[in-house]
Scaffold this motif. Structure first.
Motif, PDB file in Angstrom:
ATOM      1  N   LEU A  27       0.881  -1.098  -0.101  1.00 35.83           N
ATOM      2  CA  LEU A  27       0.058   0.012  -0.051  1.00 35.83           C
ATOM      3  C   LEU A  27       0.860   1.189   0.000  1.00 35.83           C
ATOM      4  N   GLY A  28       1.989   1.335   0.896  1.00 37.75           N
ATOM      5  CA  GLY A  28       2.628   2.147   1.055  1.00 37.75           C
ATOM      6  C   GLY A  28       3.690   2.771  -0.317  1.00 37.75           C
ATOM      7  N   ARG A  29       4.055   1.617  -1.003  1.00 34.46           N
ATOM      8  CA  ARG A  29       4.692   1.971  -2.332  1.00 34.46           C
ATOM      9  C   ARG A  29       3.760   2.416  -3.326  1.00 34.46           C
ATOM     10  N   SER A  30       2.453   2.009  -3.307  1.00 29.35           N
ATOM     11  CA  SER A  30       1.600   2.438  -4.191  1.00 29.35           C
ATOM     12  C   SER A  30       1.137   3.947  -3.895  1.00 29.35           C
ATOM     13  N   LEU A  31       1.050   4.192  -2.738  1.00 31.60           N
ATOM     14  CA  LEU A  31       0.738   5.586  -2.574  1.00 31.60           C
ATOM     15  C   LEU A  31       1.837   6.501  -2.930  1.00 31.60           C
ATOM     16  N   LEU A  42       4.794  15.443   0.009  1.00 27.58           N
ATOM     17  CA  LEU A  42       4.034  14.831   1.053  1.00 27.58           C
ATOM     18  C   LEU A  42       3.376  15.775   1.874  1.00 27.58           C
ATOM     19  N   VAL A  43       3.913  16.858   2.336  1.00 21.72           N
ATOM     20  CA  VAL A  43       3.189  17.822   3.180  1.00 21.72           C
ATOM     21  C   VAL A  43       1.767  18.304   2.676  1.00 21.72           C
ATOM     22  N   ASP A  44       1.894  18.553   1.256  1.00 17.14           N
ATOM     23  CA  ASP A  44       0.434  18.915   0.877  1.00 17.14           C
ATOM     24  C   ASP A  44      -0.697  17.897   0.857  1.00 17.14           C
ATOM     25  N   ILE A  45      -0.166  16.556   0.190  1.00 15.37           N
ATOM     26  CA  ILE A  45      -1.212  15.460   0.595  1.00 15.37           C
ATOM     27  C   ILE A  45      -1.604  15.249   1.749  1.00 15.37           C
ATOM     28  N   ALA A  46      -0.863  15.329   2.640  1.00 15.52           N
ATOM     29  CA  ALA A  46      -1.040  14.787   4.096  1.00 15.52           C
ATOM     30  C   ALA A  46      -2.044  16.174   4.671  1.00 15.52           C
ATOM     31  N   GLU A  47      -1.978  17.228   4.381  1.00 14.71           N
ATOM     32  CA  GLU A  47      -2.707  18.568   4.806  1.00 14.71           C
ATOM     33  C   GLU A  47      -4.134  18.261   4.120  1.00 14.71           C
ATOM     34  N   ARG A  48      -4.254  17.836   2.918  1.00 10.36           N
ATOM     35  CA  ARG A  48      -5.501  17.662   2.173  1.00 10.36           C
ATOM     36  C   ARG A  48      -6.222  16.548   2.685  1.00 10.36           C
ATOM     37  N   ALA A  49      -5.404  15.484   3.258  1.00 11.73           N
ATOM     38  CA  ALA A  49      -6.081  14.175   3.617  1.00 11.73           C
ATOM     39  C   ALA A  49      -6.336  14.537   5.270  1.00 11.73           C
ATOM     40  N   GLY A  50      -5.772  15.496   5.807  1.00 15.02           N
ATOM     41  CA  GLY A  50      -5.965  15.577   7.295  1.00 15.02           C
ATOM     42  C   GLY A  50      -5.024  14.896   8.348  1.00 15.02           C
ATOM     43  N   LEU A  51      -4.022  14.724   7.662  1.00 10.25           N
ATOM     44  CA  LEU A  51      -3.044  13.654   8.500  1.00 10.25           C
ATOM     45  C   LEU A  51      -1.702  14.571   8.821  1.00 10.25           C
ATOM     46  N   SER A  52      -0.841  14.418   9.607  1.00  5.32           N
ATOM     47  CA  SER A  52       0.487  14.743   9.739  1.00  5.32           C
ATOM     48  C   SER A  52       1.394  14.252   8.717  1.00  5.32           C
ATOM     49  N   PRO A  53       2.215  14.925   8.454  1.00  2.93           N
ATOM     50  CA  PRO A  53       3.187  14.794   7.245  1.00  2.93           C
ATOM     51  C   PRO A  53       4.081  13.376   7.639  1.00  2.93           C
ATOM     52  N   GLN A  54       4.406  13.197   9.152  1.00  2.00           N
ATOM     53  CA  GLN A  54       4.976  12.350   9.630  1.00  2.00           C
ATOM     54  C   GLN A  54       4.128  10.984   9.446  1.00  2.00           C
ATOM     55  N   TYR A  55       2.905  10.833   9.833  1.00  2.00           N
ATOM     56  CA  TYR A  55       2.003   9.781   9.623  1.00  2.00           C
ATOM     57  C   TYR A  55       1.959   9.289   8.114  1.00  2.00           C
ATOM     58  N   LEU A  56       1.849  10.309   7.213  1.00  2.00           N
ATOM     59  CA  LEU A  56       1.805   9.824   5.841  1.00  2.00           C
ATOM     60  C   LEU A  56       3.006   9.489   5.296  1.00  2.00           C
ATOM     61  N   SER A  57       4.069   9.801   6.098  1.00  2.00           N
ATOM     62  CA  SER A  57       5.446   9.095   5.590  1.00  2.00           C
ATOM     63  C   SER A  57       5.572   7.942   6.075  1.00  2.00           C
ATOM     64  N   GLU A  58       5.376   7.549   7.212  1.00  2.00           N
ATOM     65  CA  GLU A  58       5.281   6.254   7.794  1.00  2.00           C
ATOM     66  C   GLU A  58       4.254   5.384   7.051  1.00  2.00           C
ATOM     67  N   ILE A  59       3.192   5.703   6.514  1.00  2.00           N
ATOM     68  CA  ILE A  59       2.527   4.921   5.847  1.00  2.00           C
ATOM     69  C   ILE A  59       3.143   4.509   4.596  1.00  2.00           C
TER      70      ILE A  59
END
Length: 115
Positions: A27-31, A42-59
């Motif tokens: 999943l992470g590779r695909s995203l 990464l920060v822009d997608i995280a903001e749009r998704a309502g997540l922290s950039p750190q959490y999206l990075s870990e995903i």
């Protein structure tokens, strides 16, 4: 007296393509690939998704197992169709494994199951 039975003793290992990737890794590779393909940060997608950039990075690195709500938020922020994403991940796992569906397949080695 108890006997000790070796799990790796007399059963030869059959060489194969290696272990299947974990769902969260695929999943992470695909995203990440989808985000980079769109040229998004990464920060822009995280903001749009309502997540922290750190959490999206870990995903994206396959370190976190996100909930279905988190996956929906990220795919929405990327403008992806969830069904297409899941189909792509299933195809990647099959290609890595080199076979079709695993129905009826038995593990090659010892298996530890937890409840």
């Amino acid at each position: 007296m108890a006997h000790i039975i070796s799990l790796h003793g007399k059963h030869p290992r059959t060489p194969g393509p290696g272990p299947e990737p974990l769902w969260r890794e695929a999943l992470g590779r695909s995203l990440r690939a989808a985000r980079e393909e769109r040229g998004s940060r990464l920060v822009d997608i995280a903001e749009r998704a309502g997540l922290s950039p750190q959490y999206l990075s870990e995903i994206e690195r396959g370190r976190k197992e996100p909930s279905s709500e988190m996956i929906a938020a990220v795919t929405g922020a990327l403008g992806l169709d969830l069904a297409d994403l899941l189909t792509g991940i299933a195809g990647d796992v099959r290609r890595h494994r080199g076979t079709g569906p695993a129905l009826g397949r038995r593990p090659a080695g010892p298996v530890l199951m937890a409840a």
